[in-house]
Design a protein around this motif. Structure first.
Motif, PDB file in Angstrom:
ATOM      1  N   UNK A  70      26.243 -24.139  26.315  1.00 27.16           N
ATOM      2  CA  UNK A  70      26.018 -23.535  25.002  1.00 27.16           C
ATOM      3  C   UNK A  70      25.861 -24.584  23.898  1.00 27.16           C
ATOM      4  N   UNK A  71      25.179 -25.666  24.230  1.00 34.78           N
ATOM      5  CA  UNK A  71      24.815 -26.714  23.262  1.00 34.78           C
ATOM      6  C   UNK A  71      26.029 -27.230  22.495  1.00 34.78           C
ATOM      7  N   UNK A  72      27.141 -27.424  23.229  1.00 31.70           N
ATOM      8  CA  UNK A  72      28.393 -27.764  22.539  1.00 31.70           C
ATOM      9  C   UNK A  72      28.705 -29.255  22.541  1.00 31.70           C
ATOM     10  N   UNK A  82      18.621 -26.770  31.107  1.00 31.49           N
ATOM     11  CA  UNK A  82      19.534 -25.818  31.756  1.00 31.49           C
ATOM     12  C   UNK A  82      21.011 -26.166  31.591  1.00 31.49           C
ATOM     13  N   UNK A  83      21.415 -27.431  31.815  1.00 29.88           N
ATOM     14  CA  UNK A  83      22.843 -27.727  31.588  1.00 29.88           C
ATOM     15  C   UNK A  83      23.263 -27.565  30.127  1.00 29.88           C
ATOM     16  N   UNK A  84      22.333 -27.809  29.189  1.00 26.59           N
ATOM     17  CA  UNK A  84      22.641 -27.620  27.773  1.00 26.59           C
ATOM     18  C   UNK A  84      22.852 -26.145  27.464  1.00 26.59           C
ATOM     19  N   UNK A 136      18.445 -32.207  20.820  1.00 27.33           N
ATOM     20  CA  UNK A 136      17.635 -32.357  22.032  1.00 27.33           C
ATOM     21  C   UNK A 136      16.897 -31.070  22.354  1.00 27.33           C
ATOM     22  N   UNK A 137      17.598 -29.948  22.294  1.00 28.57           N
ATOM     23  CA  UNK A 137      16.973 -28.660  22.590  1.00 28.57           C
ATOM     24  C   UNK A 137      15.867 -28.347  21.592  1.00 28.57           C
ATOM     25  N   UNK A 144      12.370 -18.863  22.980  1.00 29.82           N
ATOM     26  CA  UNK A 144      11.695 -20.168  22.993  1.00 29.82           C
ATOM     27  C   UNK A 144      12.397 -21.209  23.871  1.00 29.82           C
ATOM     28  N   UNK A 145      13.734 -21.177  23.862  1.00 25.44           N
ATOM     29  CA  UNK A 145      14.502 -22.124  24.679  1.00 25.44           C
ATOM     30  C   UNK A 145      14.372 -21.787  26.164  1.00 25.44           C
ATOM     31  N   UNK A 146      14.467 -20.505  26.484  1.00 24.61           N
ATOM     32  CA  UNK A 146      14.386 -20.079  27.884  1.00 24.61           C
ATOM     33  C   UNK A 146      13.006 -20.372  28.467  1.00 24.61           C
ATOM     34  N   UNK A 147      11.957 -20.160  27.686  1.00 29.35           N
ATOM     35  CA  UNK A 147      10.609 -20.520  28.139  1.00 29.35           C
ATOM     36  C   UNK A 147      10.483 -22.038  28.281  1.00 29.35           C
TER      37      UNK A 147
END
Length: 278
Positions: free
Chosen positions: A216-218, A210-212, A225-226, A198-201
């Motif tokens: 790795x959402x750190x 992409x930067x997130x 946000x994601x 779902x995130x990649x789509x």
């Protein structure tokens, strides 16, 4: 259940009734479930998970060291049971499964995939970490039934497609189900730094993801946000459609077998898998 239903469906297709063969097929199902359970115990250690199936995880109850050794012990016993079947082709398939599970976990820990490589990396990781378990177990019971290479491939591909669909459905549920329904925390993958389908789509519509993904959402607010952008995108719908394609492929493989009650059970199971998302 999947392993034994496919075993019985293939036995009906080949008119196999040997009780010794069926007992060996049951052993394969047992071995695969043991390896699966051990992998979940190890996953919870790696992820520092606190719950599994709405209960405290083994690492919370017994600590990390005992959980690691317990998982190792279960895998060791499973391989011992497999070796006792004295079937070199089955032993080879089960050891491939274990190798794939480990490599899949290493792929998940590796965040070096580029933007262009991410989806292919995700699919390969998903096969190794999840679908390989079902694919190799299905092929193993077909080997024991005396299936030729063509029928073995049908068994393998059925398990592969069903396993891929299962993980895609799981990835959707991580965004739409409650913690109680999942038996583990919701949005767990994002909190672990994992970018699933779902995130990649969603990143196709919202490149700011992409930067997130790369970090790795750190950072504070990354997970929220994601999560928000995935729900604003068509990421969940596209993941559902991909899961449906894999289920359709699984059904196509099943159709090569002679009609039987076990084939019908697997048709129903494949259909019910998609219903988990509704």
């Amino acid at each position: 259940m999947i392993t034994m239903c496919l075993a019985k469906a293939i036995n009906c297709h080949l008119n196999q009734i040997s009780s010794d063969m069926i007992e060996k097929q049951k052993k394969v199902a047992q071995v695969v479930e043991m390896i699966h359970t051990a992998s979940l115990v190890h996953d919870d250690v790696i992820d520092l998970a606190e719950s599994r199936r709405n209960k405290s995880s083994a690492n919370v109850v017994w600590g990390q060291k005992r959980s690691i050794v317990a998982g190792d012990f279960v895998v060791g016993r499973a391989i011992e049971i497999c070796a006792a079947m004295q079937s070199d082709p089955v032993f080879e398939l089960i050891t491939k499964m274990v190798a794939d599970l480990v490599n899949g976990e290493l792929m998940q820990l590796d965040g070096s995939a580029t933007e262009d490589e991410r989806f292919a990396h995700y699919l390969e990781k998903t096969f190794k970490k999840t679908a390989s378990l079902i694919a190799y177990s299905c092929q193993s019971v077909s080997v024991l039934a005396g299936a030729d290479s063509s029928l073995q491939n049908i068994a393998f591909q059925f398990g592969r497609q069903l396993g891929m669909a299962f993980q895609l459905v799981d990835d959707v549920l991580d965004f739409v189900a409650t913690s109680a329904q999942l038996g583990k925390p919701a949005a767990a993958d994002l909190r672990l730094g994992l970018a699933t389908a779902p995130v990649l789509f969603a990143a196709h519509k919202f490149p700011e993801l992409n930067p997130l993904i790369q970090r790795r959402f750190n950072q504070p607010g990354d997970v929220e946000t994601a999560f928000y952008l995935v729900h604003r995108s068509d990421g969940l719908q596209r993941t559902k459609e991909l899961a449906s394609q894999y289920c359709d492929d699984a059904v196509t493989k099943l159709a090569h077998l002679s009609p039987s009650s076990y084939q019908q059970i697997l048709y129903t199971l494949t259909h019910e898998l998609l219903n988990r998302m509704k």
